[in-house]
Design an enzyme around this catalytic site. Structure first.
Site, PDB file in Angstrom:
ATOM      1  N   HIS A   1      38.198  25.281  26.683  1.00 39.57           N
ATOM      2  CA  HIS A   1      39.059  24.695  27.715  1.00 39.57           C
ATOM      3  C   HIS A   1      40.122  23.804  27.089  1.00 39.57           C
ATOM      4  CE1 HIS A   1      35.849  25.291  31.075  1.00 39.57           C
ATOM      5  NE2 HIS A   1      36.648  26.330  30.952  1.00 39.57           N
TER       6      HIS A   1
ATOM      7  N   LYS B   1      28.955  28.583  42.171  1.00 38.04           N
ATOM      8  CA  LYS B   1      29.991  27.574  41.912  1.00 38.04           C
ATOM      9  C   LYS B   1      31.276  28.063  42.574  1.00 38.04           C
ATOM     10  CE  LYS B   1      28.546  25.427  37.578  1.00 38.04           C
ATOM     11  NZ  LYS B   1      28.892  25.203  36.153  1.00 38.04           N
TER      12      LYS B   1
ATOM     13  N   GLU C   1      22.971  22.575  37.731  1.00 37.24           N
ATOM     14  CA  GLU C   1      23.303  22.186  36.354  1.00 37.24           C
ATOM     15  C   GLU C   1      22.759  20.804  35.978  1.00 37.24           C
ATOM     16  OE1 GLU C   1      27.105  23.779  35.046  1.00 37.24           O
ATOM     17  OE2 GLU C   1      27.281  22.116  33.628  1.00 37.24           O
TER      18      GLU C   1
ATOM     19  N   HIS D   1      32.841  26.821  25.794  1.00 43.54           N
ATOM     20  CA  HIS D   1      33.825  26.491  26.828  1.00 43.54           C
ATOM     21  C   HIS D   1      34.449  25.102  26.659  1.00 43.54           C
ATOM     22  CE1 HIS D   1      32.331  30.129  28.579  1.00 43.54           C
ATOM     23  NE2 HIS D   1      33.124  30.026  29.623  1.00 43.54           N
TER      24      HIS D   1
ATOM     25  N   ASN E   1      27.904  27.063  29.297  1.00 38.33           N
ATOM     26  CA  ASN E   1      29.212  26.541  28.863  1.00 38.33           C
ATOM     27  C   ASN E   1      29.423  26.709  27.363  1.00 38.33           C
ATOM     28  OD1 ASN E   1      29.696  25.690  31.513  1.00 38.33           O
ATOM     29  ND2 ASN E   1      28.536  23.802  31.147  1.00 38.33           N
TER      30      ASN E   1
ATOM     31  N   ARG F   1      31.830  23.952  58.492  1.00 36.20           N
ATOM     32  CA  ARG F   1      30.737  23.346  57.689  1.00 36.20           C
ATOM     33  C   ARG F   1      29.851  24.389  56.996  1.00 36.20           C
ATOM     34  NH1 ARG F   1      30.635  19.709  62.078  1.00 36.20           N
ATOM     35  NH2 ARG F   1      31.888  17.892  61.507  1.00 36.20           N
TER      36      ARG F   1
ATOM     37  N   LYS G   1      21.988  35.409  33.981  1.00 32.94           N
ATOM     38  CA  LYS G   1      22.577  34.339  34.805  1.00 32.94           C
ATOM     39  C   LYS G   1      21.662  34.027  35.997  1.00 32.94           C
ATOM     40  CE  LYS G   1      26.447  31.997  36.575  1.00 32.94           C
ATOM     41  NZ  LYS G   1      27.859  31.786  36.653  1.00 32.94           N
TER      42      LYS G   1
ATOM     43  N   GLU H   1      32.574  36.470  27.593  1.00 32.99           N
ATOM     44  CA  GLU H   1      31.409  35.944  28.330  1.00 32.99           C
ATOM     45  C   GLU H   1      30.169  36.818  28.063  1.00 32.99           C
ATOM     46  OE1 GLU H   1      31.668  33.096  29.817  1.00 32.99           O
ATOM     47  OE2 GLU H   1      33.824  32.900  30.157  1.00 32.99           O
TER      48      GLU H   1
ATOM     49  N   HIS I   1      41.919  32.827  28.801  1.00 33.65           N
ATOM     50  CA  HIS I   1      40.597  32.180  28.872  1.00 33.65           C
ATOM     51  C   HIS I   1      39.605  32.801  27.872  1.00 33.65           C
ATOM     52  CE1 HIS I   1      37.134  30.190  30.639  1.00 33.65           C
ATOM     53  NE2 HIS I   1      36.537  31.362  30.734  1.00 33.65           N
TER      54      HIS I   1
ATOM     55  N   ARG J   1      21.361  24.999  32.940  1.00 35.19           N
ATOM     56  CA  ARG J   1      22.556  25.780  33.296  1.00 35.19           C
ATOM     57  C   ARG J   1      23.735  25.460  32.380  1.00 35.19           C
ATOM     58  NH1 ARG J   1      24.842  27.444  39.315  1.00 35.19           N
ATOM     59  NH2 ARG J   1      26.704  28.483  38.533  1.00 35.19           N
TER      60      ARG J   1
HETATM   61  P1  NAD Z   1      41.542  36.623  38.251  1.00 36.09           P
HETATM   62  O1  NAD Z   1      40.749  36.550  39.482  1.00 36.09           O
HETATM   63  O2  NAD Z   1      42.851  35.913  38.239  1.00 36.09           O
HETATM   64  O3  NAD Z   1      41.763  38.136  37.856  1.00 36.09           O
HETATM   65  C1  NAD Z   1      42.519  38.428  36.724  1.00 36.09           C
HETATM   66  C2  NAD Z   1      43.666  39.393  37.053  1.00 36.09           C
HETATM   67  O4  NAD Z   1      43.142  40.690  37.245  1.00 36.09           O
HETATM   68  C3  NAD Z   1      44.418  39.053  38.334  1.00 36.09           C
HETATM   69  O5  NAD Z   1      45.774  39.311  38.126  1.00 36.09           O
HETATM   70  C4  NAD Z   1      43.852  40.031  39.351  1.00 36.09           C
HETATM   71  O6  NAD Z   1      44.759  40.321  40.374  1.00 36.09           O
HETATM   72  C5  NAD Z   1      43.600  41.235  38.487  1.00 36.09           C
HETATM   73  N1  NAD Z   1      42.546  42.147  38.917  1.00 36.09           N
HETATM   74  C6  NAD Z   1      41.334  41.830  39.428  1.00 36.09           C
HETATM   75  N2  NAD Z   1      40.582  42.925  39.528  1.00 36.09           N
HETATM   76  C7  NAD Z   1      41.337  43.967  39.110  1.00 36.09           C
HETATM   77  C8  NAD Z   1      41.084  45.353  38.949  1.00 36.09           C
HETATM   78  N3  NAD Z   1      39.890  45.880  39.187  1.00 36.09           N
HETATM   79  N4  NAD Z   1      42.093  46.121  38.492  1.00 36.09           N
HETATM   80  C9  NAD Z   1      43.330  45.572  38.183  1.00 36.09           C
HETATM   81  N5  NAD Z   1      43.582  44.269  38.266  1.00 36.09           N
HETATM   82  C10 NAD Z   1      42.593  43.477  38.723  1.00 36.09           C
HETATM   83  O7  NAD Z   1      40.723  36.048  36.997  1.00 36.09           O
HETATM   84  P2  NAD Z   1      39.225  36.205  36.491  1.00 36.09           P
HETATM   85  O8  NAD Z   1      39.296  36.246  35.021  1.00 36.09           O
HETATM   86  O9  NAD Z   1      38.487  37.267  37.206  1.00 36.09           O
HETATM   87  O10 NAD Z   1      38.573  34.821  36.933  1.00 36.09           O
HETATM   88  C11 NAD Z   1      39.023  33.612  36.398  1.00 36.09           C
HETATM   89  C12 NAD Z   1      38.647  32.503  37.353  1.00 36.09           C
HETATM   90  O11 NAD Z   1      37.243  32.462  37.492  1.00 36.09           O
HETATM   91  C13 NAD Z   1      39.101  31.135  36.898  1.00 36.09           C
HETATM   92  O12 NAD Z   1      39.684  30.446  37.974  1.00 36.09           O
HETATM   93  C14 NAD Z   1      37.807  30.455  36.509  1.00 36.09           C
HETATM   94  O13 NAD Z   1      37.836  29.046  36.704  1.00 36.09           O
HETATM   95  C15 NAD Z   1      36.822  31.107  37.427  1.00 36.09           C
HETATM   96  N6  NAD Z   1      35.424  31.117  36.954  1.00 36.09           N
HETATM   97  C16 NAD Z   1      34.490  30.714  37.829  1.00 36.09           C
HETATM   98  C17 NAD Z   1      33.166  30.732  37.458  1.00 36.09           C
HETATM   99  C18 NAD Z   1      32.112  30.335  38.444  1.00 36.09           C
HETATM  100  O14 NAD Z   1      30.945  30.218  38.060  1.00 36.09           O
HETATM  101  N7  NAD Z   1      32.465  30.147  39.685  1.00 36.09           N
HETATM  102  C19 NAD Z   1      32.797  31.176  36.179  1.00 36.09           C
HETATM  103  C20 NAD Z   1      33.793  31.588  35.312  1.00 36.09           C
HETATM  104  C21 NAD Z   1      35.117  31.570  35.717  1.00 36.09           C
HETATM  105  N1  GLY Z   2      30.173  29.714  34.522  1.00 38.24           N
HETATM  106  C1  GLY Z   2      29.274  28.636  34.336  1.00 38.24           C
HETATM  107  C2  GLY Z   2      28.274  28.500  35.429  1.00 38.24           C
HETATM  108  O1  GLY Z   2      28.230  29.290  36.350  1.00 38.24           O
HETATM  109  O2  GLY Z   2      27.508  27.601  35.386  1.00 38.24           O
END
Ligand code: NAD
Ligand code: GLY
Length: 361
Positions: free
Chosen positions: A252, A143, A237, A248, A245, A121, A227, A185, A264, A241
């Site tokens: 998306h 998030k 949000e 986005h 987006n 939990r 942020k 971003e 992305h 917040r």
């Molecule tokens: P990811 O985590 O898949 O990383 C991208 C690639 O880079 C992967 O292959 C990873 O193994 C590699 N990698 C990571 N760090 C590295 C490094 N230092 N050197 C070499 N390779 C490295 O993708 P991302 O773009 O970091 O994140 C995308 C995800 O984030 C999506 O699922 C998206 O929905 C989510 N997201 C969440 C929020 C939130 O607020 N929670 C906001 C934006 C995006």
């Molecule tokens: N990436 C959008 C948010 O964190 O609200």
């Protein structure tokens, strides 16, 4: 030596710090001392990041930690992987006082954060982002979640980390396309909240292209400040917040219609171009302002034109399925002044389609 930059996310008793400095992973042992002592911890990381940065974790002395390594990639951001993380946590003896560490990009952080939210939990977790996107966006704000076959991020929870530790040195190994995902971003922050910051990016585009780590450290700090301010004012949000987006909703739609063959960051860049075009059609901003945004995106290697094969009507239909759409209405974030946006609903579907068409090749 540069001091550690510290940024506060103010959320009452769930407030936390973002610590930022090039080389910070080398000091992980000291930083985690206060958090880890006598606690069991599970480090979650992916198969690309572990061989690169796993040894930083191996130097932690204060806690009894285990590691869970999942295959890199969005397709593993699933309920099944979260179940496997939780089962590993049980096997490693994690209890309600234990800790999860997320070492990796946004996929890792979203998933490890969600596991922390639901394991017993809810237990503490710490974000150690290693992609630019995770440093400036996903590691901050709480998030967390996973995808379903029906769509991205459909299962999740708001669960704030206890600490975010950012080491921009890790960007040195990041593939250029992943760096661009983050840069989209970064530009977004300038467009939604800080025109002076946008102009700094314009002036220093060479530093961005050449991975000048001093400059990156400063821009990551500014993105995190923005942020943190937004999340502190509107954690769930309810309103403000949603400006995060920007680009986005269009993006998306483009991403999913391309079956995720468009990255992305590229899709968000196209989305920002479409949002700016719509704002021009609505006479909210002049054309040269939209062009200024698009020019910076192009300079940093991001596309602003939607490639052939993606029809505007289909993009609009996909936008209606966005998680953030309410009923049959698309709510869009549009630029309205230098470094400022507004959330606008009640938009004419024909005008949205026209804006998209104007951005199509
Ligand atoms: P990811 O985590 O898949 O990383 C991208 C690639 O880079 C992967 O292959 C990873 O193994 C590699 N990698 C990571 N760090 C590295 C490094 N230092 N050197 C070499 N390779 C490295 O993708 P991302 O773009 O970091 O994140 C995308 C995800 O984030 C999506 O699922 C998206 O929905 C989510 N997201 C969440 C929020 C939130 O607020 N929670 C906001 C934006 C995006
Ligand atoms: N990436 C959008 C948010 O964190 O609200």
């Amino acid at each position: 030596m540069q001091p550690i930059k510290q940024i506060q996310v103010s959320l009452g008793d769930r407030s936390y710090e973002i610590m930022l400095k090039a080389g910070l992973l080398q000091s992980l042992n000291n930083i985690l001392n206060a958090f880890c002592s006598n606690r069991a911890a599970l480090v979650v990381t992916d198969s690309n990041v572990e061989p690169l940065y796993g040894e930083a974790i191996d130097r932690i002395e204060h806690c009894n930690y285990s590691k869970f390594v999942f295959p890199a990639g969005e397709k593993y951001k699933t309920v099944e992987t979260v179940a496997a993380i939780c089962r590993k946590a049980v096997a490693a003896g994690l209890d309600r006082k234990s800790l999860i560490l997320a070492l990796g990009g946004g996929v890792c952080g979203d998933m490890a954060g969600f596991a922390a939210a639901v394991y017993m939990r809810g237990i503490d977790f710490i974000q150690l982002p290693t992609t630019l996107l995770a440093m400036v966006d996903s590691s901050v704000g709480g998030k967390t979640g996973v995808d379903l076959p029906e769509g991205k991020n459909l299962v999740g929870a708001f669960w704030q980390p206890r600490l975010v530790i950012i080491d921009p040195e890790t960007l040195k190994t990041l593939p250029v396309e992943e760096l661009r995902n983050g840069l989209a971003e970064v530009i977004k922050y300038g467009m939604i909240r800080d025109w002076k910051f946008f102009r700094r990016l314009e002036k220093n585009s060479t530093g961005l292209k050449q991975l000048d780590l001093d400059f990156y450290t400063r821009i990551i700090a500014r993105c995190c400040e923005i942020k943190a301010e937004i999340v502190s004012r509107d954690e769930r949000e309810g309103g403000l917040r949603a400006i995060l987006n920007y680009g986005h909703t269009f993006g998306h739609a483009v991403e999913s219609l391309s079956n995720f063959s468009i990255a992305h960051g590229a899709a968000v860049a196209m989305g920002m171009a479409a949002a700016a075009e719509l704002a021009v059609l609505l006479r909210k901003i002049p054309g040269n302002y939209a062009e200024r945004q698009n020019s910076l995106l192009r300079t940093l290697g991001l596309p602003v034109r939607i490639p052939p094969g993606l029809e505007p009507e289909k993009i609009y239909a996909a936008m209606l399925h966005d998680k953030k759409a309410v009923g049959a209405k698309v709510k869009l974030v549009l630029p309205v002044a230098e470094g400022a946006v507004a959330i606008i609903d009640d938009l004419d579907s024909k005008l949205i389609i026209r804006a998209v068409r104007n951005c199509c090749d």
